[in-house]
Scaffold this active site. Structure first.
Site, PDB file in Angstrom:
ATOM      1  N   LYS A   1      14.879  18.244  44.301  1.00 32.31           N
ATOM      2  CA  LYS A   1      14.097  17.359  43.415  1.00 32.31           C
ATOM      3  C   LYS A   1      13.076  16.560  44.218  1.00 32.31           C
ATOM      4  CE  LYS A   1      18.081  16.077  41.544  1.00 32.31           C
ATOM      5  NZ  LYS A   1      19.297  16.578  40.953  1.00 32.31           N
TER       6      LYS A   1
ATOM      7  N   HIS B   1      15.055   7.930  48.071  1.00 31.00           N
ATOM      8  CA  HIS B   1      16.059   8.354  47.098  1.00 31.00           C
ATOM      9  C   HIS B   1      17.383   7.691  47.406  1.00 31.00           C
ATOM     10  CE1 HIS B   1      18.192  10.926  44.279  1.00 31.00           C
ATOM     11  NE2 HIS B   1      19.152  10.965  45.187  1.00 31.00           N
TER      12      HIS B   1
ATOM     13  N   SER C   1      20.762  20.053  45.888  1.00 33.83           N
ATOM     14  CA  SER C   1      20.378  19.565  44.563  1.00 33.83           C
ATOM     15  C   SER C   1      19.448  18.351  44.695  1.00 33.83           C
ATOM     16  CB  SER C   1      21.661  19.203  43.798  1.00 33.83           C
ATOM     17  OG  SER C   1      21.385  18.451  42.665  1.00 33.83           O
TER      18      SER C   1
ATOM     19  N   ARG D   1      28.138  23.064  37.506  1.00 38.30           N
ATOM     20  CA  ARG D   1      29.040  22.511  38.521  1.00 38.30           C
ATOM     21  C   ARG D   1      29.882  21.382  37.946  1.00 38.30           C
ATOM     22  NH1 ARG D   1      24.989  20.434  42.443  1.00 38.30           N
ATOM     23  NH2 ARG D   1      26.788  19.492  43.440  1.00 38.30           N
TER      24      ARG D   1
ATOM     25  N   ASP E   1      18.084  23.658  39.216  1.00 40.01           N
ATOM     26  CA  ASP E   1      19.062  22.638  39.612  1.00 40.01           C
ATOM     27  C   ASP E   1      19.718  22.033  38.373  1.00 40.01           C
ATOM     28  OD1 ASP E   1      20.362  20.565  41.306  1.00 40.01           O
ATOM     29  OD2 ASP E   1      19.061  19.264  40.130  1.00 40.01           O
TER      30      ASP E   1
HETATM   31  N1  URA Z   1      23.102  14.022  42.423  1.00 31.07           N
HETATM   32  C1  URA Z   1      22.348  15.137  42.320  1.00 31.07           C
HETATM   33  O1  URA Z   1      21.159  15.059  41.995  1.00 31.07           O
HETATM   34  N2  URA Z   1      22.931  16.333  42.550  1.00 31.07           N
HETATM   35  C2  URA Z   1      24.217  16.471  42.899  1.00 31.07           C
HETATM   36  O2  URA Z   1      24.661  17.577  43.108  1.00 31.07           O
HETATM   37  C3  URA Z   1      25.000  15.302  42.995  1.00 31.07           C
HETATM   38  C4  URA Z   1      24.405  14.097  42.762  1.00 31.07           C
END
Ligand code: URA
Length: 436
Positions: free
Chosen positions: A187, A82, A183, A168, A161
């Site tokens: 994923k 990632h 977050s 947010r 999320d």
């Molecule tokens: N990327 C994400 O997936 N989540 C965040 O909170 C910030 C960047």
């Protein structure tokens, strides 16, 4: 349990239990906890932080709020990668085939781009016919057969999320390290990999602008992985200038192909080799970086890495002839040079501004519903440390006539993005740290 009590508890600097965090995430997902209470809790976390245990618990509650992909029917250790996002970051298109050709299965779910950053899924769609929508059975079968598949994210992964991130974004609570870490990792965990290599970008074009914050974010994410039983390491890499020379979908696919041929930009090639080496180590195919690099270099030299990309493109309905002949990928009608106004040395390149220039030319989305122009973007001719003569080409803008009205704005953005100084500038390191 009442949300107001949990908000107060966090506001006053106390730790929330796993059960309390589960109550908040479940309640918010189901709608029994309203936006205003969740926003107040997120602001309390912004100021008070969360410890490693709370961050891991929050991550697991968000991961299990939707589909958890079970990759156990794919043979071998599945290693995901990632990147925390950047400009010109086409590493997945290089790494997937490279790592797969060395025997580590890659079952990758990627995203689309928004604003100044691109997305792997959009980039791959520059290859005509390439489909990013496989059902799970096809996805698993393809990885078992050819070692590699890259698809879009499933509709119902980590809905908690998605909802919390949206909140947010409009309540000034995005830039909290535990909230970002949970977050991102929710994923990755829902996507099912056994091990995760994180590429945490640092610099002007990255989420985290300073090395210190980037290391803190990396540590928070590695801690989560370790606590929930997924081996995780993080590489802190430079995003103080775009990666490689090309920015824009087809332009980036071309650069990824060149890299798999061993003819790519040195910075992109090196970052890919470093990330791929760690993927091989976590995937059990090498025991040291040196051994991994040797194996990967052999796969590049023999053409097996490029062949792995071709096999994936064919399997997903794309035109593999475009991999052999990248000049058949979408190309823009106009190419316009941006010339230097003064001589000197390139001291900085604001990656975000370059990303916005590419977006103005049609390569990115200004809003979620914008249609992107796959051929559009730009090629940088100068990177940090290069010398420049007045009137020399700094970059070439690629655009179709429909976007000609944005040309001057894009040209100014590119010129503004470059910082030029009179004295020589040292090259920047590509990788600053490894967090394990
Ligand atoms: N990327 C994400 O997936 N989540 C965040 O909170 C910030 C960047």
């Amino acid at each position: 349990m009442r949300a107001v009590d949990l908000i107060r508890k966090k506001r006053d600097g106390h730790e929330l239990s796993g059960e309390e965090l589960g109550f908040l995430i479940r309640g918010y997902s189901e709608g029994s906890i309203p936006d205003y209470q969740m926003a107040a809790w997120a602001m309390a976390v912004y100021y008070q932080g969360m410890n490693a245990r709370e961050t891991a618990d929050l991550t697991m509650h968000m991961a299990s709020s939707g589909d958890m992909i079970d990759l156990s029917s794919i043979h071998g250790i599945k290693v995901d990668k990632h990147s925390t996002g950047g400009v010109g970051d086409k590493t997945t298109i290089v790494l997937g085939p490279l790592v797969a050709s060395a025997g580590v299965p890659v079952a990758k779910m990627s995203g689309r781009g928004l604003g100044h950053t691109g997305g792997t899924i959009d980039k791959l769609e520059a290859i005509s016919g390439f489909s990013v929508e496989l059902d799970q059975e096809q996805f698993f079968a393809q990885v078992n057969e050819i070692g590699l598949a890259v698809v879009g994210q499933s509709g119902n992964m980590t809905p908690a999320d998605k909802k919390l991130y949206g909140l947010r974004d409009v309540t000034a609570t995005v830039d909290s390290i535990p909230l970002i870490a949970s977050s991102v990792m929710s994923k990755k965990i829902a996507a099912g990999a056994d091990a995760i290599v994180l590429d945490v970008k640092t610099g002007s074009g990255a989420f985290m602008k300073t090395l210190d914050d980037s290391i803190k974010l990396a540590k928070a994410m590695v801690d989560i992985g370790t606590q929930v039983g997924r081996s995780t390491i993080a590489v802190i890499s430079d995003m103080d200038q775009p990666l490689g020379f090309g920015i824009g979908n087809a332009l980036e696919v071309k650069e990824a192909i060149a890299t798999l041929r061993g003819e790519g930009p040195p910075d992109l090639a090196e970052v890919c080799l470093i990330l791929a080496s760690h993927m091989l180590i976590l995937g059990g195919k090498a025991s040291s970086e040196e051994e991994a690099r040797g194996l990967l270099q052999a796969k590049l030299d023999s053409g097996e890495a490029l062949n792995s990309l071709k096999r994936m493109v064919e399997a997903q309905g794309g035109n593999a002839a475009q991999i052999d002949h990248p000049d058949q990928l979408p190309a823009a009608e106009l190419q316009v040079e941006v010339k230097a106004e003064k001589a000197g040395y390139v001291e900085s390149i604001q990656a975000e501004e370059i990303g916005i220039a590419a977006m103005l030319l049609g390569a990115g989305r200004e809003t979620k519903d914008s249609v992107i122009d796959l051929a559009a973007g730009l090629i940088l001719h100068k990177k940090i440390g290069d010398s420049v003569e007045a009137g020399e080409t700094m970059a070439v803008l690629h655009l179709n006539r429909v976007h000609e009205d944005r040309l001057e704005e894009a040209r100014s953005k590119v010129l503004e993005a470059y910082g030029i100084t009179e004295s020589k500038v040292p090259r920047r390191p590509l990788v600053f740290a490894l967090v394990t």
